[in-house]
Design a protein around this motif. Sequence first.
Motif, short mmCIF file in Angstrom:
data_model
loop_
_atom_site.label_atom_id
_atom_site.label_comp_id
_atom_site.label_asym_id
_atom_site.label_seq_id
_atom_site.Cartn_x
_atom_site.Cartn_y
_atom_site.Cartn_z
N PRO A 13 6.11 62.80 37.84
CA PRO A 13 7.27 63.09 37.00
C PRO A 13 6.95 64.08 35.87
CG PRO A 13 6.56 60.79 36.70
CD PRO A 13 5.79 61.35 37.86
N ILE A 18 17.29 48.84 43.93
CA ILE A 18 17.90 47.58 43.50
C ILE A 18 17.10 46.40 44.07
CG2 ILE A 18 20.12 46.47 43.00
CD1 ILE A 18 20.94 49.25 42.99
N THR A 44 15.10 48.22 36.33
CA THR A 44 15.11 47.33 37.50
C THR A 44 16.13 47.75 38.55
OG1 THR A 44 16.58 45.83 36.34
CG2 THR A 44 14.24 45.32 36.26
N ASP A 45 17.04 48.67 38.22
CA ASP A 45 17.97 49.11 39.28
C ASP A 45 17.45 50.35 40.02
OD1 ASP A 45 18.39 50.68 37.04
OD2 ASP A 45 20.57 50.67 37.17
N GLY A 46 17.19 51.43 39.28
CA GLY A 46 16.69 52.64 39.93
C GLY A 46 15.25 52.49 40.37
N ASP A 47 14.47 51.79 39.56
CA ASP A 47 13.12 51.42 39.94
C ASP A 47 12.19 52.62 40.15
OD1 ASP A 47 11.37 49.38 40.29
OD2 ASP A 47 11.86 48.99 42.37
N THR A 48 12.37 53.71 39.41
CA THR A 48 11.52 54.88 39.67
C THR A 48 10.34 54.98 38.71
OG1 THR A 48 12.59 56.46 38.17
CG2 THR A 48 13.58 56.18 40.35
N GLY A 49 10.52 54.57 37.45
CA GLY A 49 9.44 54.73 36.47
C GLY A 49 9.18 56.18 36.12
N GLN A 50 10.13 57.07 36.40
CA GLN A 50 9.88 58.49 36.19
C GLN A 50 10.38 59.02 34.85
OE1 GLN A 50 9.85 59.61 40.92
NE2 GLN A 50 11.58 60.33 39.73
N LEU A 89 12.75 45.21 31.48
CA LEU A 89 11.47 45.81 31.13
C LEU A 89 11.55 46.62 29.84
CD1 LEU A 89 10.21 46.87 34.67
CD2 LEU A 89 9.91 44.71 33.49
N LEU A 133 9.31 41.94 40.14
CA LEU A 133 10.03 42.91 39.32
C LEU A 133 9.32 43.24 38.02
CD1 LEU A 133 12.60 44.22 40.17
CD2 LEU A 133 13.86 42.60 38.77
N ARG A 182 13.83 55.37 50.28
CA ARG A 182 13.16 54.44 49.38
C ARG A 182 14.00 53.20 49.14
NH1 ARG A 182 14.57 54.43 43.89
NH2 ARG A 182 12.42 53.93 43.47
N ALA A 232 10.63 58.59 43.95
CA ALA A 232 9.53 57.63 43.78
C ALA A 232 9.48 56.63 44.91
CB ALA A 232 9.73 56.87 42.46
N GLU A 275 8.54 50.35 31.52
CA GLU A 275 7.81 51.02 32.59
C GLU A 275 8.76 51.64 33.60
OE1 GLU A 275 5.93 48.56 35.47
OE2 GLU A 275 5.98 50.40 36.65
N ARG A 276 9.85 50.94 33.90
CA ARG A 276 10.87 51.44 34.83
C ARG A 276 12.11 50.60 34.63
NH1 ARG A 276 9.82 47.30 38.90
NH2 ARG A 276 7.77 46.55 38.33
N ILE A 293 14.81 36.51 43.89
CA ILE A 293 15.01 37.93 44.20
C ILE A 293 14.01 38.82 43.46
CG2 ILE A 293 16.79 38.35 42.45
CD1 ILE A 293 18.27 39.89 44.76
N THR A 338 19.77 41.78 38.08
CA THR A 338 19.32 41.83 39.47
C THR A 338 19.53 40.51 40.20
OG1 THR A 338 17.62 43.29 38.69
CG2 THR A 338 17.39 42.50 40.92
N ARG A 354 2.19 58.09 39.85
CA ARG A 354 3.47 57.77 39.22
C ARG A 354 3.56 58.31 37.79
NH1 ARG A 354 6.43 52.40 41.13
NH2 ARG A 354 7.89 53.41 39.76
N THR A 407 18.50 57.13 51.12
CA THR A 407 17.87 58.33 51.64
C THR A 407 18.27 59.50 50.74
OG1 THR A 407 17.86 57.46 53.86
CG2 THR A 407 17.58 59.83 53.64
N ILE A 408 17.27 60.20 50.28
CA ILE A 408 17.46 61.22 49.25
C ILE A 408 16.91 62.55 49.76
CG2 ILE A 408 16.63 61.90 46.93
CD1 ILE A 408 16.63 58.74 46.45
N LYS A 409 17.60 63.63 49.42
CA LYS A 409 16.98 64.92 49.70
C LYS A 409 17.14 65.87 48.53
CE LYS A 409 20.73 66.84 52.50
NZ LYS A 409 21.12 67.24 53.85
N VAL A 424 21.43 61.79 46.69
CA VAL A 424 21.40 60.64 47.59
C VAL A 424 22.32 60.97 48.75
CG1 VAL A 424 21.92 58.19 47.85
CG2 VAL A 424 20.98 59.04 45.70
#
Lengths: 265, 334
Positions: free
Chosen positions: B109, B142, A121-127, A37, B261, B139, B121, A118-119, B280, A13, B105, B149-151, A225
Amino acid sequence: MKIIVPIKQVPETAAVKMDEKTGTMVREGVEAIINPLDLYGLELAIELREKFGGEVTALSMGPPKAETALREAMAMGCDRGVLLSDKAFAGADTWATSYTLATAIGKLGEFDLIICGERATDGDTGQVGPAIASFLGLPVATYISKFEERREGAVRVHRLVEDGYEVLDVRLPCVLTVVKEVSNPRLPTLGGKIKARQSEIPVWTAASIGADPEKLGLKGSPTRVVKIHKPKVSRQCTKMAASDEASADKAVEALVEFLDKRDLI
Amino acid sequence: MNWEGVWILAEQRGGRVQRISHELLTRGRELADKRGGKLTALLLGRAVEQADLDELIARGADRVLLVEDEALENFRPEPYMQVCRRMIEKYRPEIIIAGATSLGRTLMPFLAVQVNAGLTADCTILDIEPETGNLLQTRPAIGGNILATIKTPEARPQMATVRPQSTRPAAKQAGRRGEIVRETAAGVDLSSGVALVRFVGNEDAVNISDARKVVAGGHGFRTSEKFRMVYELAELMQAAVGGSRDAVDRAWITYPHQVGLSGKTVTPGLYIAIGISGAIQHLAGMQTAETIVAINNDPEAMIFNVADFGIVGDLNEIVPRLIARLKERRKAAR
C-alpha cells in the motif's frame, strides 16, 4: 502530543447476515459500530494524551450517519471529531480513501502521530494506514503491539511480525497501525457521553478540504469490484459422534485415517 | 513503452530467500503463462545467497532482479518503496504480486500510492481475464462471508497480495534457465524514519501465519493445564499452536497465536479446531484453510459448518486418544 485517529464505521460483523439468493450482505437492521480494531488505536491515543498532554482528533469518512461513530469516540475521551462526508467520496477504494483522509489531515494543522487500527473488519484490507503515510510522506510502522516510550523526536514501539517482534524507533510525525495487544479500550463514561452529545461535529466536504475531484470516490479509484459472490460451500463434513469409549476410539481412528489419506500426518 | 511482464516480490531474511517467494512463483508462473510474458522475481536485500537466487530460477522465474545494499538488509518502508518505485519506472511490469506478510501488507500500500497503482489485499484466487488481459483478483471480505472479484481496468501496474500458505511452493526444475540481473540502488534515497533497535524472536519457533498445519484450542479446554494438550498434539503433528480469542483472554496462550478477526488470518493446509465453537469472528480467521477438522461437544456448533471432518464429543476423551494414537504411529515409524 497532537494525535489524529482515523476511524471507520462498520456493520457489526457478528450480526451480518447474507442474502442466500443474491449472495449479498443484508445491511438492514444491522447495527453500525466503530470498527473494533480502531478502538485499540483510540484507547492508545487517549492514554498518550493523558500522559503527555495535547489533543486527540477522531476523523472519519463516511455517510452522514457515521457521525455517531465520532460521538462514540468522543464519549471515550477524544477531544474532537471531524466527519468527511460528501457524495463525491462514495465508492472509494483504499487508494481514494487514503487520499481523502490524507488531504483532510493536511487541513487539521500540526500533529505528532496518526494512529490507525490495523484494518477494518468489513473491507479487511489493512491498506489505508500505510497509504495515508505514503500520501503524507511520513514514516509508517504497522502491527504495533506495544508503545514503549516517547523519545526525543521519536517514539519507541514494538512491531509484531511473523517470528517475533521488532523494537523500532519511529521518527515523529509518523503513522502507526496498531493491533489488539496495544491497549484495553475503555468504555465511554456518562460524562463523556453528555459532552459528546453537546459537541459540534464539523462536516467537511470535497470542496472544504480542497481535494482534487479526479482523485475522489469511485472516479479516483484504480480498482473496481466486478463481481460479488458467495463462497461455494464445498465442504462435506464427515461428522462422527464420540459418546462412549468405543465410539471415541472409532472416531479417532477414522480421523487418523482421514488425515492419512490427505497426507496430513 | 508498454507495461508488460509479471513480477513477484520475493522476500529474504538474513540473506536467505523465504518460502513465501516460492509460493508466489507458483502464482506468478501461472499468470505469466496465461498472459504470455516473462516472470520476474524482484528481491531487495544484502548479501543474498547465490544458491537461493539460482533456486528462484529453478522454481520458475525467468529473471531475478536483485538490488543489494546495506540499507536494504532489513525491511523498512521508505527505502524499500523507493527502490521498488525506481525498478517499476525502469521496467514497467504489468502485474506485481507480493505475500500478505507483515512486509508485503506494509510495503504494497505504501508503494501503490506512489506509482498510482490499484492494489487488492489478501487475494485467494488470481486469474487473467481472457478478453482484456486484466488481472482478476478474488478475495474474501466481510469476515469471509463473501468473495469479491476485483480488477484494475486502467491503472498500471496491477498489484495484489496473496496469503502465505494459500498455494504450494513452485517445484524445482533441473536445468531451468534464467538470468540474474543486479541492479544498483545508487541515486535512490535510502533514508528512513524507522530504525530497528533490536529484534526479539518468539519463544516457540513456529509461527501460525506461515505454518502448514495449525492446531488451535478454545474455551472448551476450561483450564490452562488442559490447554497444554493442544501443545502436545501440535508437537506430534508438527503444527503451530493457535488459540481462539477466549483462550488468549484467559492467558492460556499469548496474543501472537490468536486466530480470528482481532488476531491473525491463517490459510494452512490443515486447521484443527478443538473446543472452539466457531463464532463468526473466529471463522473469519481460518475458514480459507484447505482442510478443517473440528472437535466439539456441541453438535450444533458453527465450527462444523466449515469443517471437512468433525467429531462430536468430549475433548477430554478424544484428544488424549488422538495423542496416544499419534505416539503409537511415531513409535511404529521408527
